[in-house]
Design a protein around this motif. Structure first.
Motif, PDB file in Angstrom:
ATOM      1  N   LEU A 172       0.847  -1.195   0.000  1.00 20.22           N
ATOM      2  CA  LEU A 172       0.000   0.000   0.000  1.00 20.22           C
ATOM      3  C   LEU A 172       0.885   1.249   0.000  1.00 20.22           C
ATOM      4  CD1 LEU A 172      -2.985   0.964   0.250  1.00 20.22           C
ATOM      5  CD2 LEU A 172      -2.608   1.092   2.716  1.00 20.22           C
ATOM      6  N   PRO A 173       0.640   2.193  -0.909  1.00 18.73           N
ATOM      7  CA  PRO A 173       1.461   3.414  -0.938  1.00 18.73           C
ATOM      8  C   PRO A 173       1.246   4.234   0.325  1.00 18.73           C
ATOM      9  CG  PRO A 173      -0.443   3.656  -2.373  1.00 18.73           C
ATOM     10  CD  PRO A 173      -0.415   2.209  -1.923  1.00 18.73           C
ATOM     11  N   PRO A 174       2.245   5.026   0.721  1.00 20.76           N
ATOM     12  CA  PRO A 174       2.074   5.872   1.906  1.00 20.76           C
ATOM     13  C   PRO A 174       0.976   6.899   1.681  1.00 20.76           C
ATOM     14  CG  PRO A 174       4.060   6.490   0.705  1.00 20.76           C
ATOM     15  CD  PRO A 174       3.563   5.212   0.085  1.00 20.76           C
ATOM     16  N   ASP A 175       0.360   7.284   2.755  1.00 21.93           N
ATOM     17  CA  ASP A 175      -0.697   8.286   2.677  1.00 21.93           C
ATOM     18  C   ASP A 175      -0.091   9.604   2.216  1.00 21.93           C
ATOM     19  OD1 ASP A 175      -3.059   9.598   2.838  1.00 21.93           O
ATOM     20  OD2 ASP A 175      -3.238   9.517   5.014  1.00 21.93           O
ATOM     21  N   GLN A 176      -0.609  10.153   1.129  1.00 21.50           N
ATOM     22  CA  GLN A 176      -0.065  11.397   0.588  1.00 21.50           C
ATOM     23  C   GLN A 176      -0.600  12.586   1.375  1.00 21.50           C
ATOM     24  OE1 GLN A 176      -1.129  11.157  -3.576  1.00 21.50           O
ATOM     25  NE2 GLN A 176       0.843  10.283  -4.107  1.00 21.50           N
ATOM     26  N   ALA A 177       0.311  13.312   1.948  1.00 19.32           N
ATOM     27  CA  ALA A 177      -0.067  14.480   2.755  1.00 19.32           C
ATOM     28  C   ALA A 177       0.278  15.757   1.998  1.00 19.32           C
ATOM     29  CB  ALA A 177       0.669  14.447   4.095  1.00 19.32           C
ATOM     30  N   GLY A 178      -0.541  16.770   2.201  1.00 20.88           N
ATOM     31  CA  GLY A 178      -0.255  18.055   1.587  1.00 20.88           C
ATOM     32  C   GLY A 178       0.936  18.732   2.249  1.00 20.88           C
ATOM     33  N   ALA A 183       5.661  25.552   8.650  1.00 20.99           N
ATOM     34  CA  ALA A 183       5.899  24.326   9.420  1.00 20.99           C
ATOM     35  C   ALA A 183       4.750  24.091  10.384  1.00 20.99           C
ATOM     36  CB  ALA A 183       7.217  24.440  10.188  1.00 20.99           C
ATOM     37  N   VAL A 184       4.419  22.821  10.581  1.00 13.18           N
ATOM     38  CA  VAL A 184       3.384  22.459  11.557  1.00 13.18           C
ATOM     39  C   VAL A 184       4.089  22.162  12.874  1.00 13.18           C
ATOM     40  CG1 VAL A 184       1.555  20.846  12.141  1.00 13.18           C
ATOM     41  CG2 VAL A 184       1.930  21.500   9.753  1.00 13.18           C
ATOM     42  N   PRO A 185       3.945  23.045  13.872  1.00 11.07           N
ATOM     43  CA  PRO A 185       4.683  22.870  15.127  1.00 11.07           C
ATOM     44  C   PRO A 185       4.158  21.688  15.945  1.00 11.07           C
ATOM     45  CG  PRO A 185       3.102  24.657  15.348  1.00 11.07           C
ATOM     46  CD  PRO A 185       3.044  24.207  13.913  1.00 11.07           C
ATOM     47  N   GLY A 186       5.059  21.098  16.703  1.00 11.97           N
ATOM     48  CA  GLY A 186       4.655  20.008  17.578  1.00 11.97           C
ATOM     49  C   GLY A 186       3.940  20.522  18.807  1.00 11.97           C
ATOM     50  N   ALA A 191       2.454  33.064  18.709  1.00 13.38           N
ATOM     51  CA  ALA A 191       1.414  34.041  18.388  1.00 13.38           C
ATOM     52  C   ALA A 191       1.817  34.849  17.160  1.00 13.38           C
ATOM     53  CB  ALA A 191       1.187  34.967  19.578  1.00 13.38           C
ATOM     54  N   GLY A 192       0.879  35.012  16.235  1.00  9.22           N
ATOM     55  CA  GLY A 192       1.143  35.796  15.039  1.00  9.22           C
ATOM     56  C   GLY A 192       1.805  35.031  13.920  1.00  9.22           C
ATOM     57  N   SER A 193       2.234  33.788  14.187  1.00 11.27           N
ATOM     58  CA  SER A 193       2.873  32.988  13.137  1.00 11.27           C
ATOM     59  C   SER A 193       1.835  32.510  12.137  1.00 11.27           C
ATOM     60  CB  SER A 193       3.604  31.788  13.740  1.00 11.27           C
ATOM     61  OG  SER A 193       2.675  30.895  14.331  1.00 11.27           O
ATOM     62  N   SER A 194       2.304  32.079  10.969  1.00  3.74           N
ATOM     63  CA  SER A 194       1.389  31.569   9.951  1.00  3.74           C
ATOM     64  C   SER A 194       0.599  30.378  10.473  1.00  3.74           C
ATOM     65  CB  SER A 194       2.169  31.175   8.696  1.00  3.74           C
ATOM     66  OG  SER A 194       2.780  32.299   8.096  1.00  3.74           O
ATOM     67  N   ALA A 195       1.270  29.508  11.231  1.00  2.00           N
ATOM     68  CA  ALA A 195       0.598  28.340  11.785  1.00  2.00           C
ATOM     69  C   ALA A 195      -0.523  28.753  12.740  1.00  2.00           C
ATOM     70  CB  ALA A 195       1.598  27.446  12.498  1.00  2.00           C
ATOM     71  N   ALA A 196      -0.276  29.783  13.557  1.00  4.40           N
ATOM     72  CA  ALA A 196      -1.290  30.244  14.506  1.00  4.40           C
ATOM     73  C   ALA A 196      -2.466  30.900  13.782  1.00  4.40           C
ATOM     74  CB  ALA A 196      -0.658  31.230  15.489  1.00  4.40           C
ATOM     75  N   VAL A 197      -2.168  31.683  12.751  1.00  6.90           N
ATOM     76  CA  VAL A 197      -3.226  32.326  11.986  1.00  6.90           C
ATOM     77  C   VAL A 197      -4.091  31.268  11.284  1.00  6.90           C
ATOM     78  CG1 VAL A 197      -3.727  33.850  10.043  1.00  6.90           C
ATOM     79  CG2 VAL A 197      -1.934  34.462  11.668  1.00  6.90           C
ATOM     80  N   SER A 198      -3.436  30.266  10.706  1.00  2.00           N
ATOM     81  CA  SER A 198      -4.167  29.191  10.044  1.00  2.00           C
ATOM     82  C   SER A 198      -5.060  28.453  11.041  1.00  2.00           C
ATOM     83  CB  SER A 198      -3.176  28.207   9.407  1.00  2.00           C
ATOM     84  OG  SER A 198      -3.846  27.104   8.850  1.00  2.00           O
ATOM     85  N   ARG A 199      -4.529  28.159  12.224  1.00  2.00           N
ATOM     86  CA  ARG A 199      -5.301  27.481  13.259  1.00  2.00           C
ATOM     87  C   ARG A 199      -6.522  28.307  13.657  1.00  2.00           C
ATOM     88  NH1 ARG A 199      -2.749  28.272  18.805  1.00  2.00           N
ATOM     89  NH2 ARG A 199      -3.570  30.312  18.170  1.00  2.00           N
TER      90      ARG A 199
END
Length: 318
Positions: A172-178, A183-186, A191-199
């Motif tokens: 089975l091929p690996p699940d293709q992720a976008g 970066a997606v932080p652990g 605050a104010g980062s792209s990840a926070a705004v997206s969330r």
């Protein structure tokens, strides 16, 4: 009698190419008229059309649909089809590469109509693959891997994996992720980062607000002169794509529901070209998903052809 019956099957397939259901009913009625079990002839005739070189006489999908219909109309057809596929599987090392790929395309579509089940083939194929390494170029392993890749495209990884017999799981091929631009932080994003705004945008959309609330939020948090002015289109686009990345149906529902938001942040050709660019980057590791997504963006009116052309020109210049 078999030669005559087979010739009539060929003629019916040619005569009813505009209606696969009518063709299947006629074929089933033909077997009743001859008072014989026509399942083997049906399967051999249809597979011979699917595997015809240099190309099938009609669209491959037509023959595929007739096969599905016959499996539902004639109880003996599934067993005959299983036997035929087992025979082809044993001879894959002698089958033209183009035909092996075409057979995998057909099989993936066929099982998509029957709960994506490969269970009937698990015992014989599994035994044959026991001594084959995961990364081997063995024709049988390549065929199974190719089939699974196409099954995942027709559905999604989790759905296919759920019903997959154990002998096939390693292929089975690996699940293709976008691929998000940020970066997606652990841990909790800054605050104010792209990840926070997206969330925050995703949390807002999940609360089912009015459109005016969303546009006010965009004007405030993604102001044209603010910190995220340069990536406001990418932030909105990839946030939505990430939320609908599980399957094509999830993506379609999301575009129907929030396509207006993409249009809101992409009011001119340059911004719409940025939507195309952000979409292609998100599915950068999956060309078929990127291509499919651009077509759907065009279909729902989020972007127009001039935006795709503009993005293509920018890409060529780079």
């Amino acid at each position: 009698d078999r030669v005559i019956f087979e010739e009539l099957c060929y003629l019916l397939l040619a005569a009813f190419q505009e209606g696969h259901k009518d063709c299947a009913r006629r074929l089933a009625g033909l077997a009743e008229a001859f008072a014989i079990d026509g399942s083997e002839v049906f399967v051999e005739t249809l597979l011979s059309h699917v595997l015809m070189l240099p190309a099938p006489r009609q669209l491959q999908l037509y023959y595929s649909c007739v096969m599905v219909d016959l499996c539902k109309l004639v109880p003996e057809v599934p067993n005959a089809l299983e036997s035929a596929l087992n025979a082809l599987f044993r001879k894959l090392d002698r089958l033209d590469v183009e035909l092996a790929t075409r057979l995998a395309d057909w099989l993936a579509f066929h099982v998509s109509n029957f709960s994506f089940s490969l269970e009937p083939f698990a015992p014989p194929w599994g035994r044959a693959l026991e001594s084959v390494a995961d990364d081997a170029l063995d024709p049988r392993a390549l065929f199974v891997r190719c089939t699974l890749e196409r099954m995942v495209r027709l559905s999604y990884h989790e759905r296919v994996a759920k019903e997959l017999p154990e002998p096939f799981r390693r292929f089975l091929p690996p699940d293709q992720a976008g691929l998000l631009d940020w970066a997606v932080p652990g841990a909790e994003p800054a605050a104010g980062s792209s990840a926070a705004v997206s969330r925050d945008l995703l949390a807002l959309l999940r609360s089912k607000p009015a459109e005016s609330e969303v546009t006010d939020w965009v004007a405030r948090e993604l102001a044209a002169d603010g910190e995220h002015a340069d990536d406001r289109v990418a932030l909105v686009t990839q946030t939505l794509l990430h939320a609908g990345a599980k399957s094509v149906s999830h993506l379609e529902k999301l575009l129907d529901k929030f396509g207006w938001l993409m249009c809101h942040v992409a009011a001119d050709t340059k911004a719409r070209a940025d939507v195309v660019g952000a979409s292609v980057r998100y599915w950068g590791n999956s060309p078929h998903m990127a291509s499919m997504l651009v077509r759907k963006l065009l279909k729902v009116g989020v972007v127009k052809v001039d935006a795709v052309v503009s993005y293509a020109e920018i890409t060529v210049d780079l």
